[in-house]
Design an enzyme around this catalytic site. Structure first.
Site, PDB file in Angstrom:
ATOM      1  N   LYS A  85     -14.366   1.686   0.527  1.00 35.55           N
ATOM      2  CA  LYS A  85     -12.994   1.857   1.024  1.00 35.55           C
ATOM      3  C   LYS A  85     -13.051   2.578   2.363  1.00 35.55           C
ATOM      4  O   LYS A  85     -13.854   3.506   2.543  1.00 35.55           O
ATOM      5  CB  LYS A  85     -12.208   2.670   0.000  1.00 35.55           C
ATOM      6  CG  LYS A  85     -10.721   2.823   0.294  1.00 35.55           C
ATOM      7  CD  LYS A  85     -10.035   3.554  -0.855  1.00 35.55           C
ATOM      8  CE  LYS A  85      -8.547   3.732  -0.659  1.00 35.55           C
ATOM      9  NZ  LYS A  85      -7.901   4.378  -1.813  1.00 35.55           N
ATOM     10  N   SER A 160      -4.011   1.952  -3.654  1.00 33.18           N
ATOM     11  CA  SER A 160      -4.318   1.721  -2.258  1.00 33.18           C
ATOM     12  C   SER A 160      -5.707   1.151  -2.008  1.00 33.18           C
ATOM     13  O   SER A 160      -5.999   0.708  -0.906  1.00 33.18           O
ATOM     14  CB  SER A 160      -4.178   3.029  -1.488  1.00 33.18           C
ATOM     15  OG  SER A 160      -5.128   3.980  -1.968  1.00 33.18           O
ATOM     16  N   SER A 184      -5.013   4.831  -7.428  1.00 34.33           N
ATOM     17  CA  SER A 184      -5.492   3.842  -6.459  1.00 34.33           C
ATOM     18  C   SER A 184      -6.814   3.173  -6.759  1.00 34.33           C
ATOM     19  O   SER A 184      -7.187   2.230  -6.062  1.00 34.33           O
ATOM     20  CB  SER A 184      -5.563   4.476  -5.069  1.00 34.33           C
ATOM     21  OG  SER A 184      -4.273   4.560  -4.536  1.00 34.33           O
TER      22      SER A 184
HETATM   23  N1  GLN Z   1       0.247   4.725  -5.131  1.00 32.55           N
HETATM   24  C1  GLN Z   1       0.145   6.163  -5.133  1.00 32.55           C
HETATM   25  C2  GLN Z   1       0.632   6.666  -3.804  1.00 32.55           C
HETATM   26  O1  GLN Z   1       1.161   5.918  -3.084  1.00 32.55           O
HETATM   27  C3  GLN Z   1      -1.258   6.577  -5.399  1.00 32.55           C
HETATM   28  C4  GLN Z   1      -2.141   6.369  -4.232  1.00 32.55           C
HETATM   29  C5  GLN Z   1      -3.548   6.777  -4.444  1.00 32.55           C
HETATM   30  O2  GLN Z   1      -3.994   6.975  -5.574  1.00 32.55           O
HETATM   31  N2  GLN Z   1      -4.244   6.968  -3.352  1.00 32.55           N
HETATM   32  O3  GLN Z   1       0.497   7.800  -3.448  1.00 32.55           O
END
Ligand code: GLN
Length: 496
Positions: A85, A160, A184
């Site tokens: 990532k 994400s 994420s």
């Molecule tokens: N979808 C969640 C957010 O927008 C979690 C994101 C993540 O785990 N990086 O913050």
């Protein structure tokens, strides 16, 4: 589907062939690069590709494997092509976090987890797309382009870590690392029919993971099966003096994790209380069928409640933005990345941040700054911390009676690109089931447990007490052995 290209192998299958000498790392890496060439114009999983470096690493891995063969020694990921990532720092390789503000940033060092992959012999293919600074659930918040779900090109891959998940699902990497602040790793794994593991907070080093919300961020593997996720975890886990929140080394027993097919003596808590969340019927059906499978394997099923989890969304959207507003203050146009033209210092800050950050990041920074404002702090941030404790205590109470907790990873399967962009709350709700574990610092894993009417994967989430990854993997592995969901691969119908 039958495996027709080495690009579709699991890591442990590939390792076996490499050990036998029937496959070389160069051939394996070439097959994956070939897949990237044919698929990634449509999938768009990668932000940066390093084909030459990857082939060079693969050739070195082949040489090293031959040299080691006589001694019987080996490295766990020798010659295995993986993706990272793009919020994991990589020395000499751009690390953009999916943001304009870091578009040209090239870190001078490797994140600890990246160092560990390299030490284990991995071949690094490139950096994958993400929601800007990991803020999002669909990868549509990337400043560069959205990634598509290989199971259905009109759908999001989740987020994400959507680029990492899409790459693994499409055969554009054998496995990948993502990061999980509130879901994420698990949610994109669920959307893409993969295994995603969020380790216990502190199990893996955060050094070199560009910080979003430091009390929540964890690096985790996204893989094609439980065995591969376990293998990757064993490589990246461990104490790191560079991260003050990293825990002392804790046992991780791979043999126990991956042994046996029955769950007799195990008590599994089933999360039944989904009222008001709106779980998609196909998700509910698949999860209930998985619960039956666990019972067939000998587990005793017990209903559990986590009464304070209904506050998880509100708590998370105070704590995570508050921490983000502090962490992202470093992007000021002076120290890293993008710098806007300006006459005064204030103008420099304003323009750089105004032009460099996207809409969702700005929304979070405003929320976070507001939550931390003098006079509001007690009513918002402190209150959220107190509720966070209650959420953690709910888990402690549940784990007094059960060994693991099972439920859906996401209330829905992958949604259409664009469908939730206009409504941030709808987007946030995609993580309703993955936030409580993150707030409680617990390990949790998503694995495939079925498909909806459109052929989109459903994810089953397992949660264990802190540092009980071995148990988590053991249950997941037993379930996986009893089912065939993890063997399915998407039918890639790409334009070239
Ligand atoms: N979808 C969640 C957010 O927008 C979690 C994101 C993540 O785990 N990086 O913050």
């Amino acid at each position: 589907m039958t495996v027709t290209s080495p690009a579709d192998l699991t890591i442990h299958e590939a390792v076996m062939l490499l050990d036998e000498g029937t496959l070389s790392s160069v051939a394996l890496t070439e097959a994956v690069l070939e897949r990237i060439l044919t698929s990634d114009n449509d999938v768009r999983a990668y932000l940066t590709l390093m084909p030459e470096a990857a082939l060079e690493q693969a050739a070195q891995a082949d040489t090293l494997r031959n040299a080691l063969r006589t001694s019987g020694a080996s490295l766990p990921l020798l010659g295995i092509p993986l993706a990272l990532k793009d919020n994991l720092s990589t020395r000499g390789v751009p690390t953009s976090c999916g943001s304009r503000i870091l578009e040209d940033y090239v870190p001078p060092f490797d994140a600890t987890v990246v160092q560990r992959l390299k030490r284990a012999g991995a071949v690094l293919l490139g950096k994958t797309n993400l929601d800007e600074f990991a803020m999002g659930s669909s990868t549509e918040n990337s400043a560069f382009f959205p990634t598509h779900n290989p199971w259905h090109m009109d759908c999001v891959p989740g987020g994400s870590s959507g680029g990492s998940a899409a790459a693994v699902a499409a055969g554009e990497a054998l496995a990948a690392l993502g990061s999980d602040t509130g879901g994420s790793v698990r949610q994109p794994a669920a959307f893409c029919g993969l295994v995603g593991l969020r380790p216990t907070y502190g199990r893996c080093s955060r050094y070199g993971l560009v910080a979003f919300a430091s009390s929540l961020d964890q690096v985790g593997p996204i893989a094609r099966d439980v065995n591969d996720a376990a293998l990757l975890l064993s490589v990246i886990a461990g104490h790191d003096a560079q991260d003050s929140t990293s825990l002392p080394d804790a046992p991780l027993d791979m043999a126990t994790a991956l042994c046996g097919h029955d769950l007799r003596g195990l008590r599994v808590g089933v999360l039944v209380d989904h009222e008001g969340v709106g779980v998609q019927p196909a998700v509910k059906r698949a999860v209930l069928a998985a619960v039956d499978t666990l019972a067939d394997l000998g587990a005793e099923m017990v209903d559990v409640q986590l009464p304070h989890s209904e506050f998880a969304l509100a708590v998370y959207y105070l704590i995570a933005p508050a921490e983000a507003s502090a962490n992202l203050a470093r992007f000021d146009g002076l120290r890293y990345g993008y710098r806007a033209a300006a006459d005064t210092l204030e103008e420099l800050y304003n323009r750089t941040r105004g032009e460099g950050f996207g809409a969702e990041v700005k929304r979070r920074l405003m929320l976070g700054t507001y939550a931390l404002r003098a006079g509001y702090y007690e009513a918002t941030y402190i209150k959220a911390q107190q509720a966070r404790t209650l959420i953690r205590q709910d888990f402690e109470a549940a784990f007094a009676h059960v060994d693991v907790i099972v439920g859906p990873t996401s209330p829905v399967t992958a949604f259409r690109l664009g469908e939730r962009l206009a409504d941030p709350l709808q987007m946030y709700l995609a993580d309703i089931f993955t936030l409580p574990q993150a707030l409680a610092g617990l390990p949790a894993l998503s694995l495939p447990c079925g498909f909806d009417e459109e052929g989109l994967p459903v994810g089953l989430q397992l949660t264990a007490p802190a540092l009980e990854e071995t148990r988590l993997l053991h249950v997941a592995h037993a379930y996986e052995q009893a089912t065939a969901w993890h063997t399915r691969r998407p039918n890639l119908t790409c334009s070239n």
